[in-house]
Design an enzyme around this catalytic site. Structure first.
Site, PDB file in Angstrom:
ATOM      1  N   ASP A  29      34.237  27.394  89.810  1.00 22.17           N
ATOM      2  CA  ASP A  29      35.209  27.898  90.796  1.00 22.17           C
ATOM      3  C   ASP A  29      35.208  29.416  90.992  1.00 22.17           C
ATOM      4  OD1 ASP A  29      35.904  25.375  89.931  1.00 22.17           O
ATOM      5  OD2 ASP A  29      37.973  25.870  89.454  1.00 22.17           O
ATOM      6  N   ARG A 152      47.442  23.836  85.588  1.00 23.72           N
ATOM      7  CA  ARG A 152      46.434  24.899  85.713  1.00 23.72           C
ATOM      8  C   ARG A 152      46.237  25.448  87.129  1.00 23.72           C
ATOM      9  NH1 ARG A 152      43.461  20.256  84.177  1.00 23.72           N
ATOM     10  NH2 ARG A 152      42.133  19.421  85.830  1.00 23.72           N
ATOM     11  N   GLU A 205      43.790  20.052  91.891  1.00 24.55           N
ATOM     12  CA  GLU A 205      43.428  21.317  91.250  1.00 24.55           C
ATOM     13  C   GLU A 205      43.437  22.446  92.293  1.00 24.55           C
ATOM     14  OE1 GLU A 205      40.418  19.929  87.743  1.00 24.55           O
ATOM     15  OE2 GLU A 205      39.463  20.128  89.684  1.00 24.55           O
TER      16      GLU A 205
HETATM   17  C1  FRU Z   1      38.085  22.913  89.094  1.00 21.56           C
HETATM   18  C2  FRU Z   1      38.428  23.090  87.626  1.00 21.56           C
HETATM   19  C3  FRU Z   1      39.767  23.769  87.458  1.00 21.56           C
HETATM   20  C4  FRU Z   1      39.646  24.411  86.106  1.00 21.56           C
HETATM   21  C5  FRU Z   1      38.198  24.818  86.072  1.00 21.56           C
HETATM   22  C6  FRU Z   1      37.572  24.754  84.706  1.00 21.56           C
HETATM   23  O1  FRU Z   1      36.723  22.824  89.359  1.00 21.56           O
HETATM   24  O2  FRU Z   1      38.407  21.830  86.980  1.00 21.56           O
HETATM   25  O3  FRU Z   1      40.874  22.906  87.586  1.00 21.56           O
HETATM   26  O4  FRU Z   1      40.531  25.487  85.951  1.00 21.56           O
HETATM   27  O5  FRU Z   1      37.513  23.951  86.958  1.00 21.56           O
HETATM   28  O6  FRU Z   1      36.302  25.312  84.697  1.00 21.56           O
END
Ligand code: FRU
Length: 461
Positions: A29, A152, A205
């Site tokens: 991300d 998160r 997310e």
């Molecule tokens: C999305 C995710 C987020 C998390 C991150 C971990 O792709 O799963 O929710 O913070 O990647 O790398």
């Protein structure tokens, strides 16, 4: 694109020229997207010591034009027991946090700390007094802890109406987005929860909330929510809600699921803080959790989409969010001749007035991908099954069109293709595994008027 100093690292197969990639190792991300003092800061989920997901830390790159990036040292490293997961960054210009001064305002990063044993996630902050190069973790972390296993991806921005910070954050397993406010980035108060609604076939997310004026000058509020799995084309996908934000609660009359992209590789995207209010620049990870760890690139793994500008188009009482070419992209595509190492047509416009067509891109290894426009059923389909991972069960990338497009824009780079039905009828963003620099294409049926130009320039290999 990459700077000349790094060019020896950038000649591998699939290494894109136009899209952001890290110099080495894994990324997912985009994090902490911030425009500050003339620079775009891109932090990202990064494994500094391998090209599989793990050791999650924040990598860092900066650019003045969103296409030429300078790679900087890891900004916020993981520890032996904790990963630094996704989050955002703000310029605290009034020094509300007290970490700097009004003369030298701190940049503050707000991110999730994930316990590697999978038991707990909470929100932490860190600050930088040197424009994002070095960061100090706040000594009284965490700043927001609900004692949850999954909680998160805080996106924080300044709420100018209420003169306070606003956080939008995911409760992934509950399919909820929670809103919190703060006066100092250290103490957070719950405002409300939103959801579940629309697509809930996977965890929620990486949310983002912002206002935009539509083509009629009306302000609309958008809530972006990434979803994995359960995306429209399988695996990871990005949905959005259009509604109203009253400073405390997000509400919508929306019934159906709205998707930002009908391709397989546009995930975890959020917008830059610090740009002009009417300019919402969106950047996403160009991959899909279904196969991200298997994409056969070496030295590095993972890339970002082309940065796009978001806009809302309202017609006949319905509104939709679209990904437009950004000003920065248009500027770049109009500046010819910095070098011409890119051996393939990087941007193609196909006029589609009343004609179906199929266009095949193929490499010298016999691999190909095919894009077909069906004028009778008004749909656009990308089939990459002959240019993709053999072991992967490949889902169709299918864009239904509500009206006849005037043209199709295709941007093809090493390792990826982005397709847009114009004007603003939808996008398909997808990786591919065609190799070599001698990529060719042919029209396999129909007889549309076709025009192609090599518009982008890349460093010599
Ligand atoms: C999305 C995710 C987020 C998390 C991150 C971990 O792709 O799963 O929710 O913070 O990647 O790398």
């Amino acid at each position: 694109m990459q700077s000349a100093a790094n060019e020896s690292l950038f000649g591998e197969s699939f290494r894109p020229h136009l899209h952001f990639t890290p110099a080495r190792n894994w990324i997912n991300d985009p994090n902490g997207l911030l425009f500050y003092k003339g620079k775009y800061h891109l932090f990202y989920q990064h494994n500094p010591s391998g090209n599989l997901w793990g050791n999650m830390s924040w990598g860092h790159s900066v650019s003045t034009d969103l296409f030429h990036w300078e790679h900087l040292p890891v900004a916020i490293p993981c520890t032996d027991t904790e990963g630094i997961f996704s989050g955002s960054a703000v310029a605290d210009i009034n020094n509300t946090s007290g970490f700097g001064s009004t003369e030298n305002p701190p940049l503050v990063a707000i991110y999730t700390v994930h316990q590697n044993d999978g038991t707990h996630q909470a929100q932490h902050i860190a600050y930088s007094l040197d424009e994002g190069i070095t960061w100090t973790k706040y000594q009284n972390n965490p700043v927001l802890d609900l004692g949850m296993k999954d909680f998160r991806d805080p996106k924080v921005s300044w709420d100018a109406v209420n003169n306070r910070w606003l956080m939008v954050i995911a409760k992934p397993e509950e399919h909820k987005i929670a809103f919190f406010s703060s006066s100092n980035l250290k103490e957070w108060e719950l405002l409300s929860d939103f959801g579940p609604l629309a697509a809930t076939g996977g965890v929620w997310e990486c949310p983002d909330l912002f206002a935009l004026r539509d083509n009629n000058g009306e302000t609309q509020w958008i809530l972006i929510v990434s979803l994995n799995p359960g995306g429209i084309t399988g695996g990871s996908g990005t949905q959005y809600f259009i509604g109203n934000w009253d400073g405390k609660t997000f509400s919508t009359n929306q019934k159906e699921t709205l998707w930002l992209d009908h391709g397989r590789d546009n995930y975890a995207g959020v917008t830059f803080n610090g740009t002009h209010n009417d300019e919402r620049i969106f950047l996403a990870w160009m991959s899909n959790w279904e196969y991200a760890n298997d994409v056969p690139t070496h030295i590095w793994r993972g890339s970002m989409t082309i940065p796009r500008e978001l806009a809302i188009i309202s017609t006949g009482g319905t509104s939709k969010l679209v990904l437009k070419d950004s000003q920065q992209f248009k500027k770049l595509s109009r500046s010819p001749g910095i070098g011409n190492a890119l051996q393939l047509p990087s941007e193609i416009h196909i006029s589609t007035i009343l004609k179906s067509f199929a266009i095949k891109f193929f490499d010298d290894q016999g691999k190909y991908i095919e894009l077909a426009f069906d004028q009778v059923n008004n749909s656009l389909t990308l089939d990459r099954s002959h240019g993709w991972l053999a072991q992967s069960e490949e889902a169709q990338q299918h864009l239904p069109l509500l009206q006849q497009p005037e043209s199709i824009q295709v941007i093809i780079d090493h390792g990826s293709i982005e397709i847009s039905a114009e004007p603003h009828l939808g996008r398909v963003t997808s990786l591919h595994l065609l190799t070599g620099s001698q990529l060719q294409y042919e029209l396999t049926n129909g007889n549309p008027e076709i025009k192609h130009e090599t518009l982008f320039t890349t460093p010599q290999k």
